[in-house]
Design a protein around this motif. Structure first.
Motif, PDB file in Angstrom:
ATOM      1  N   ALA A   1       0.828  -1.204   0.000  1.00 34.11           N
ATOM      2  CA  ALA A   1       0.000   0.000   0.000  1.00 34.11           C
ATOM      3  C   ALA A   1       0.867   1.261   0.000  1.00 34.11           C
ATOM      4  O   ALA A   1       0.546   2.245  -0.672  1.00 34.11           O
ATOM      5  N   GLU A   2       1.971   1.232   0.742  1.00 33.98           N
ATOM      6  CA  GLU A   2       2.897   2.369   0.729  1.00 33.98           C
ATOM      7  C   GLU A   2       3.478   2.563  -0.675  1.00 33.98           C
ATOM      8  O   GLU A   2       3.631   3.699  -1.156  1.00 33.98           O
ATOM      9  N   ILE A   3       3.784   1.462  -1.327  1.00 34.12           N
ATOM     10  CA  ILE A   3       4.333   1.536  -2.680  1.00 34.12           C
ATOM     11  C   ILE A   3       3.302   2.111  -3.650  1.00 34.12           C
ATOM     12  O   ILE A   3       3.621   2.956  -4.495  1.00 34.12           O
ATOM     13  N   ALA A   4       2.054   1.668  -3.521  1.00 34.32           N
ATOM     14  CA  ALA A   4       1.003   2.186  -4.401  1.00 34.32           C
ATOM     15  C   ALA A   4       0.821   3.684  -4.201  1.00 34.32           C
ATOM     16  O   ALA A   4       0.676   4.449  -5.173  1.00 34.32           O
ATOM     17  N   GLY A   5       0.825   4.133  -2.942  1.00 34.45           N
ATOM     18  CA  GLY A   5       0.696   5.561  -2.674  1.00 34.45           C
ATOM     19  C   GLY A   5       1.871   6.347  -3.214  1.00 34.45           C
ATOM     20  O   GLY A   5       1.706   7.444  -3.771  1.00 34.45           O
TER      21      GLY A   5
ATOM     22  N   ASP B   1      -6.695   0.638  -6.661  1.00 42.39           N
ATOM     23  CA  ASP B   1      -7.284  -0.649  -6.248  1.00 42.39           C
ATOM     24  C   ASP B   1      -6.515  -1.230  -5.054  1.00 42.39           C
ATOM     25  O   ASP B   1      -7.124  -1.781  -4.127  1.00 42.39           O
ATOM     26  N   VAL B   2      -5.193  -1.126  -5.085  1.00 39.83           N
ATOM     27  CA  VAL B   2      -4.385  -1.632  -3.967  1.00 39.83           C
ATOM     28  C   VAL B   2      -4.711  -0.876  -2.687  1.00 39.83           C
ATOM     29  O   VAL B   2      -4.901  -1.471  -1.621  1.00 39.83           O
ATOM     30  N   LEU B   3      -4.791   0.454  -2.783  1.00 47.08           N
ATOM     31  CA  LEU B   3      -5.109   1.254  -1.603  1.00 47.08           C
ATOM     32  C   LEU B   3      -6.517   0.985  -1.104  1.00 47.08           C
ATOM     33  O   LEU B   3      -6.766   0.894   0.104  1.00 47.08           O
ATOM     34  N   ALA B   4      -7.476   0.840  -2.022  1.00 47.94           N
ATOM     35  CA  ALA B   4      -8.849   0.554  -1.619  1.00 47.94           C
ATOM     36  C   ALA B   4      -8.944  -0.803  -0.941  1.00 47.94           C
ATOM     37  O   ALA B   4      -9.690  -0.979   0.042  1.00 47.94           O
TER      38      ALA B   4
END
Length: 296
Positions: A233-237, A290-293
């Motif tokens: 999630a950190e990577i997606a952000g 999508d990853v964060l959601a």
């Protein structure tokens, strides 16, 4: 966790930055030079001939590669060597939910790392693929469209790492590109004169450059933090922030340059084209959201 860059990491970044920036935009470092300095073997174990470093060091190196706007299959080649133990040039390509699979630089590749929407991975020999050349926005990243039925991928820890770390290394490229747009805009604003003074003296231009710097710095620290945490999630952000900083920064850089920014001599428009290309690489905006959601 230690978020402070160490002396050794500073030296690594400085040495690579000097190699890439001293050559100039018209004479980039050759692929052989990149291999010789260890760009693709930073995370390969020492017993296998690599440097045995970690993901934070790779992120610092790829930030410098993004600042120099290097062409070629950088991320896929590093992942193939560090994660899969596969040598040669490789490109990591995400299969979109809709539309065709587009592979950059296909004739130069040895392997294509094909990521399916479920993060399964298929490692394909590039020579055996049926593909057709298609127009590309970025002239330094020619595209080929894969034809026929694509093989299914396999789920493995390596596949999951390729998906996450590929997004992070691409975010590092974008963070470096965002920093490049700031430098280009500020340098031009200091030298271009209007009404008898540099355009950097006007508040409108100053505000553009300040906003560019703020986005670039936010993206940089987010990418660094994601490299240390290693969290998906950190990577997606971080990828979202880096994409925004690079694309928005390149647009603002064009605005600072005015009509000159669209000429081939200025090359500023090529920063925007590369930012668009890297924005779609490995994990696009929808994928990151999508990853964060899913985490929420």
């Amino acid at each position: 966790m230690h978020f402070q860059v160490t002396d050794d990491q500073h030296q690594l970044r400085r040495a690579l930055g000097e190699l890439l920036t001293d050559r100039g935009p018209d004479h980039p470092a050759s692929w052989r030079e990149l291999e010789d300095v260890g760009l693709f073997s930073l995370r390969v174990p020492e017993q296998a001939g690599g440097l045995g470093l970690g993901l934070p060091e790779a992120v610092l190196a790829f930030e410098e590669a993004g600042r120099a706007v290097l062409p070629g299959p950088l991320v896929g080649t590093e992942l193939a060597a560090a994660v899969l133990g596969v040598g040669g040039r490789a490109e990591v390509v995400r299969v979109p939910a809709r539309g065709s699979v587009l592979v950059p630089d296909l004739p130069t590749l040895d392997h294509v790392l094909l990521l399916h929407p479920d993060d399964s991975l298929a490692v394909l020999p590039a020579a055996g693929l049926d593909a057709t050349p298609v127009p590309a926005v970025d002239p330094d990243r020619p595209l080929w469209r894969l034809e026929g039925v694509l093989p299914l991928g396999e789920h493995s820890p390596g596949a999951r790492r390729v998906a996450a770390e590929g997004a992070l290394l691409t975010a590092a490229l974008q963070a470096g590109l965002a920093a490049r747009t700031v430098a280009e805009a500020v340098a031009y604003a200091r030298t271009r004169e209007q009404f008898g003074q540099p355009i950097g003296a006007f508040q409108a231009v100053q505000h553009l450059c300040a906003d560019m710097l703020a986005r670039a710095e936010l993206a940089r620290v987010a990418v660094y933090a994601a490299a240390v945490a290693g969290d998906e999630a950190e990577i997606a952000g971080a990828k979202l922030l880096a994409d925004e900083a690079a694309v928005h920064g390149a647009r603002d850089c064009l605005q600072v340059h005015g009509g000159m920014g669209f000429t081939w001599e200025a090359r500023v428009h090529r920063l925007l084209k590369r930012a668009w290309a890297w924005q779609q690489a490995v994990a696009d905006r929808d994928r990151c959201l999508d990853v964060l959601a899913g985490r929420l």
